[in-house]
Design an enzyme around this catalytic site. Sequence first.
Site, PDB file in Angstrom:
ATOM      1  N   SER A  74       8.637   0.682   2.474  1.00  0.00           N
ATOM      2  CA  SER A  74       8.233  -0.301   3.480  1.00  0.00           C
ATOM      3  C   SER A  74       6.774  -0.712   3.408  1.00  0.00           C
ATOM      4  CB  SER A  74       8.538   0.238   4.886  1.00  0.00           C
ATOM      5  OG  SER A  74       7.841   1.459   5.095  1.00  0.00           O
TER       6      SER A  74
ATOM      7  N   LYS B  15       5.883  -5.963   7.308  1.00  0.00           N
ATOM      8  CA  LYS B  15       5.530  -6.436   8.645  1.00  0.00           C
ATOM      9  C   LYS B  15       5.148  -7.911   8.672  1.00  0.00           C
ATOM     10  CE  LYS B  15       5.633  -2.743  11.444  1.00  0.00           C
ATOM     11  NZ  LYS B  15       6.292  -2.697  12.765  1.00  0.00           N
TER      12      LYS B  15
END
Length: 436
Positions: free
Chosen positions: A329, A70
Amino acid sequence: MVARTDSPATGHRLRDVETELTAAGVDAAAAVLAPHILRTPLDHSPRLSELTDRQVLLKRENRQLTRSYKARGAFHLISGLSEAERARGVVCASAGNHGQGLAWSCAQLGITGRVHVPRTTPRQKRDRIRVLGQGRVELIVEGGNYDEAGASARADADRSGAVFVHPFDDVRTILGQGTLAVEVVEQCRDQTGELPGTVIVPVGGGGLIGGMALWLREHSPRTKIIGVEPAGAASMTAALTAGGPITLEQVDTFVDGAAVSRVGELTHPLVRDLVDEVVTVPEGSVCTEMLNLYQVEGIITEPAGALASSVLRSRGDLLADGPVVCIISGGNNDVSRYGEILERSLIDEGLRHYFLVTFPQEPGALRSFLDEVLSEGEDIVTFEYVKKNNRETGPALVGIDLPYADDLAPLLERMDASPIHMERVPPGSPLFSFLT
């Protein structure tokens, strides 16, 4: 980074490629991020390679500076703000990882910010937001889910004039997150001599897979792109079925990094047009993969970080020929959650089962249950009377762990033959969710 589309003599304007949804925009974002973002490893997984009869590589964004991809989107967006916008500060809503990316970006760029998170955000992620912000970021806990925190953040931006930094539905965020594809292809080619045959990407709002697909379709067009989302928050699947983004009425927030009730207006068409397939996996399967990654590979992930590789256990048919890359992720997991992770995994594997057992009010009833119903290796892990007062008049909730999933049928046969009344609490039933 600015690129000229036509000669100024013709009167045509310059176009900023960093604000256009193109592969060139992803390349431009990669150039911006290169001095700041860690180029994370691409690691071979012997376990998953043996399982799939393919070479499986894990893109380790859990080792990113903020332990999540992110930061790529947040930094790319914020670094491109004007001086006037920077002076107003930034604000976002986040389940945790996007907030950490924004906090880190604010500290790097000298900008103030506010992060709105729902009450369901794990404490570990809240603490990391504060640490990464280095005193420049205020944490605001608001709402019971991401959407409520999002509404709070939007109201904050409208009231204060701060720039709202969207976690997925902004061109600049999508391009920044898409830079992961550039690294994946370069590293896969260096390590295997081939382009990826399949790239498997976790899906929440769609920013990561949308940005990666933009770049892959131009630079590695034969690569099969698979999106994976949690069954309890399958908002992209719903959007693809409905022909556009729709809001889910209920969302299981366990896979908090991908628990989005509505995908983006920008990301949906990218996934619709560029991604080969989007599939769902049960949250229990994600938990099993989290434990496998930890126990075999020594990789700590959060639930969303295990989404991509979890699909390999049941959907090997999705894979094209050639190397398989799974995006890990994020790795921001609170250790206090491992009890629930283990519970969900055991249930998903068919190793833990719950029953309502009504014992006769006579001496030796419990001993009879232990001797005649349970077999060797079968353990009681939960024993709790449903009625807290006057326990003798109600059943007991009994949780039993089995050595193997196939042991359930013999156990049920012994229960049927017993004079003790027993009722199985099936997974997925309202009673099951209430009792466990």
